[in-house]
Design an enzyme around this catalytic site. Structure first.
Site, PDB file in Angstrom:
ATOM      1  N   LYS A  24      50.736  43.300  30.630  1.00 57.04           N
ATOM      2  CA  LYS A  24      49.972  44.421  30.083  1.00 57.04           C
ATOM      3  C   LYS A  24      49.778  45.478  31.169  1.00 57.04           C
ATOM      4  O   LYS A  24      49.293  45.179  32.248  1.00 57.04           O
ATOM      5  CB  LYS A  24      48.610  43.918  29.574  1.00 57.04           C
ATOM      6  N   LYS A  79      34.229  52.595  25.356  1.00 54.27           N
ATOM      7  CA  LYS A  79      33.407  51.569  26.014  1.00 54.27           C
ATOM      8  C   LYS A  79      32.151  52.206  26.593  1.00 54.27           C
ATOM      9  O   LYS A  79      32.175  53.372  26.970  1.00 54.27           O
ATOM     10  CB  LYS A  79      34.194  50.950  27.183  1.00 54.27           C
ATOM     11  N   ARG A  82      46.908  44.276  22.842  1.00 50.84           N
ATOM     12  CA  ARG A  82      47.771  43.606  21.862  1.00 50.84           C
ATOM     13  C   ARG A  82      48.730  44.598  21.205  1.00 50.84           C
ATOM     14  O   ARG A  82      49.845  44.245  20.833  1.00 50.84           O
ATOM     15  CB  ARG A  82      46.907  42.889  20.815  1.00 50.84           C
ATOM     16  N   ASP A 109      41.434  51.591  30.936  1.00 50.01           N
ATOM     17  CA  ASP A 109      41.019  51.318  29.560  1.00 50.01           C
ATOM     18  C   ASP A 109      39.615  51.877  29.303  1.00 50.01           C
ATOM     19  O   ASP A 109      38.616  51.243  29.650  1.00 50.01           O
ATOM     20  CB  ASP A 109      41.054  49.804  29.305  1.00 50.01           C
TER      21      ASP A 109
HETATM   22  N1  BES Z   1      40.850  45.311  28.704  1.00 53.93           N
HETATM   23  C1  BES Z   1      39.927  44.797  27.778  1.00 53.93           C
HETATM   24  C2  BES Z   1      39.532  43.349  28.056  1.00 53.93           C
HETATM   25  C3  BES Z   1      38.741  43.117  29.317  1.00 53.93           C
HETATM   26  C4  BES Z   1      37.369  43.157  29.292  1.00 53.93           C
HETATM   27  C5  BES Z   1      39.383  42.819  30.491  1.00 53.93           C
HETATM   28  C6  BES Z   1      36.642  42.929  30.454  1.00 53.93           C
HETATM   29  C7  BES Z   1      38.652  42.573  31.655  1.00 53.93           C
HETATM   30  C8  BES Z   1      37.295  42.637  31.623  1.00 53.93           C
HETATM   31  C9  BES Z   1      40.511  44.845  26.371  1.00 53.93           C
HETATM   32  O1  BES Z   1      41.388  45.893  26.117  1.00 53.93           O
HETATM   33  C10 BES Z   1      39.361  45.040  25.441  1.00 53.93           C
HETATM   34  O2  BES Z   1      38.764  46.064  25.502  1.00 53.93           O
HETATM   35  N2  BES Z   1      39.115  44.029  24.612  1.00 53.93           N
HETATM   36  C11 BES Z   1      38.046  44.091  23.695  1.00 53.93           C
HETATM   37  C12 BES Z   1      38.560  43.599  22.375  1.00 53.93           C
HETATM   38  C13 BES Z   1      37.619  43.841  21.235  1.00 53.93           C
HETATM   39  C14 BES Z   1      37.515  45.307  20.949  1.00 53.93           C
HETATM   40  C15 BES Z   1      38.131  43.098  20.036  1.00 53.93           C
HETATM   41  C16 BES Z   1      36.919  43.214  24.224  1.00 53.93           C
HETATM   42  O3  BES Z   1      37.206  42.164  24.790  1.00 53.93           O
HETATM   43  O4  BES Z   1      35.781  43.599  24.110  1.00 53.93           O
HETATM   44 ZN    ZN Z   2      42.358  46.650  27.750  1.00 55.97          ZN
HETATM   45 MN    MN Z   3      40.371  47.664  25.492  1.00 56.23          MN
END
Ligand code: BES
Ligand code: ZN
Ligand code: MN
Length: 492
Positions: free
Chosen positions: A262, A274, A348, A267
């Site tokens: 990835k 976020k 994803r 992000d």
């Molecule tokens: N990059 C994040 C996941 C992440 C979170 C990595 C904290 C490292 C530390 C991923 O893209 C994400 O934002 N995932 C979301 C998914 C949700 C929206 C279903 C998450 O985990 O909150």
């Molecule tokens: Zn992410």
């Molecule tokens: Mn994300």
């Protein structure tokens, strides 16, 4: 740092820092006894005063003031003999490196008499000592780099330098620059590590025998119809990149492996933005890609008899005016469609493209690494990565490699029944399910794109980034995955 082997004794070796592993309550080993005699009993006096018992994690530092050829001594607690693993040796190597910095030592001599697996232990000491030396000081105006180490000598009376011992040390030496590259790429500020920069760095570092790199720009990505990558990229001013790294062994390849990482260079969550606090470390979101680049960059030296292709879809995830919106539908090249209900579940979306493309080459194994879900961190904490697989032998092999490499992996299940929760009212699936089991539902989406090729997904959201300094890694990118992948490729 040069690694040497010597057949000699602790009381005669000349070095800046002499390191002695000590098992719990075994303070009477021949090396300590010999040193103590030379030091006229002062060492055992010091041991008694300090209450050092050899408990795992403890240590005792002692300055010899010239009474033996070694200037400093470091006793490192190894705990109970039965609990000693390669990680004990790795941490001891790191502890030694730290002590060398503290006392300004340029040479370390390490008393090396493991009960079992000397090859593993030797590689681990070298790994620990080297990993602990990493700093990312590029953006500090006054940085204090640790004293450079000239040499690390492993010694004991009668030590034999066997080919397997040397091989293990050489593997460590050849792997670690890949770990450091991955750390550097993660630690760079996100406005430096753009998708374009990631492509350029890949071209710069993945050179040499057998290695070639191809970087697709936006036009080519459009022509190839990588719809997920384009959708995520829509909110950004930066162009996306699709990076492919190929390693061809000189002889006949015994297996063909695809590594997918990835590459979200930052992000923000996109329109499903976020909160500020969660964004602070989101430059880490290309750590999977960085691990693939770091691993591939070392293959020209490590030379496995395996054909390996690395795939890294790269873009940032930003909420610009043209950003994809919750409710949008992406149509993938394998015909499947995903309704995007949360633009923060973007990993994803871009991995789906890369997995589908990789699957077309029909590799024997596909392994993807991704900082995919916060849910995986909730399940396993920050020290352990989750592994999901449709092929148990592959998962077992990866877990074995990870254990030997000192990287923690724990298997989580691909629960078929949870597919229900991904049902969309307009498309084949939606990109988020309910509030529970988020690491699993994310993995189930990826599985839709791997055909039935033996595949493993490593969710490295936790261990990709150290929130505080650890023995073998300063706060920041850890390079997690490189050591495991290298071992995997070499043991196939
Ligand atoms: N990059 C994040 C996941 C992440 C979170 C990595 C904290 C490292 C530390 C991923 O893209 C994400 O934002 N995932 C979301 C998914 C949700 C929206 C279903 C998450 O985990 O909150
Ligand atoms: Zn992410
Ligand atoms: Mn994300």
């Amino acid at each position: 740092m040069e690694t040497r082997f010597r057949d000699t004794n602790a009381d005669v070796i000349k070095t800046d820092l002499l390191v002695l592993p000590v098992e719990e309550k075994k303070l009477e080993g021949p090396a300590i006894r010999a040193l103590n005699r030379r030091l006229k009993g002062k060492l055992s006096e010091q041991i008694q005063k300090s209450k050092f018992t050899g408990a795992e994690g403890s240590s005792l530092s002692y300055s010899t003031a010239g009474t033996v050829p070694a200037s400093h001594l470091l006793l490192v607690g190894f705990g109970k003999a039965n609990d000693v693993t390669s990680d004990t040796w790795r941490r001891a190597g790191a502890r030694a490196r730290k002590e060398a910095s503290a006392v300004g030592a340029q040479e370390i001599a390490f008393f090396f008499a493991p009960d079992k697996d000397p090859d593993d232990a030797a590689g681990a000491v070298v790994e620990g000592a080297t990993l602990a030396s990493y700093r990312f000081n590029k953006y500090r105006s006054n940085s204090s780099n640790p004293t450079a180490l000239k040499s690390l000598t492993l010694f004991k009376p009668g030590l034999k330098r066997t080919p397997s011992l040397e091989r293990s040390v050489r593997r460590a030496e050849q792997t670690l620059p890949g770990v450091f590259l991955a750390r550097d790429l993660v630690n760079e500020p996100p406005s430096v590590t753009t998708a374009r920069f990631l492509g350029e760095q890949t071209q710069r570092h993945c050179r040499g025998r057998g290695l070639s790199v191809e970087v697709w720009g936006k036009k080519k990505i459009e022509a190839m119809n990588l719809a997920g990558l384009l959708a995520v990229n829509r909110g950004s001013h930066e162009e996306p990149r699709f990076i492919q790294i190929h390693y061809q062994p000189s002889g006949k390849a015994r297996k063909k492996v695809a590594l997918i990482g990835k590459g979200i260079t930052f992000d923000s969550g996109g329109l499903s933005l976020k909160p500020a606090k969660s964004m602070e470390t989101m430059k880490l979101d290309m750590a999977g890609g960085a691990a693939v680049i770091g691993t591939m960059s070392r293959l020209s030296d490590l030379r496995p008899d395996i054909e390996v292709t690395g795939y890294i879809p790269a873009t940032d995830n930003l909420p610009g005016g043209n950003a994809q919106k919750p409710g949008d539908v992406i149509r993938y090249l394998n015909g499947k469609t995903i309704e995007v209900l949360n633009t923060d579940a973007e990993g994803r979306l871009i991995l789906a493209d890369a997995l589908a493309l990789a699957a077309k080459q029909k590799p024997d194994y596909m392994i993807n690494l991704a900082t995919l879900t916060g849910a995986c961190m909730v399940a396993l904490g920050t020290g352990v990565a989750g592994i999901f697989s449709n092929h148990q032998a592959l998962a077992d092999n990866l877990m074995r490699c990870a254990r030997d490499a000192g990287e923690k992996l724990w298997q989580l299940p691909l629960v078929k029944e949870y597919r229900e929760a991904l049902k969309s009212s307009v498309a084949d699936m939606k990109n988020v399910a309910g509030p529970h089991g988020g690491a699993i539902t994310a993995a189930l989406i990826l599985q839709e794109f791997v055909d039935d090729i033996p595949w493993a997904h490593l969710d490295i959201a936790g261990p990709a980034f150290a929130e505080t300094d650890t023995a073998i890694c300063a706060k920041g990118g850890t390079g997690f995955g490189v050591r495991t992948l290298v071992r995997f490729l070499l043991t196939l």
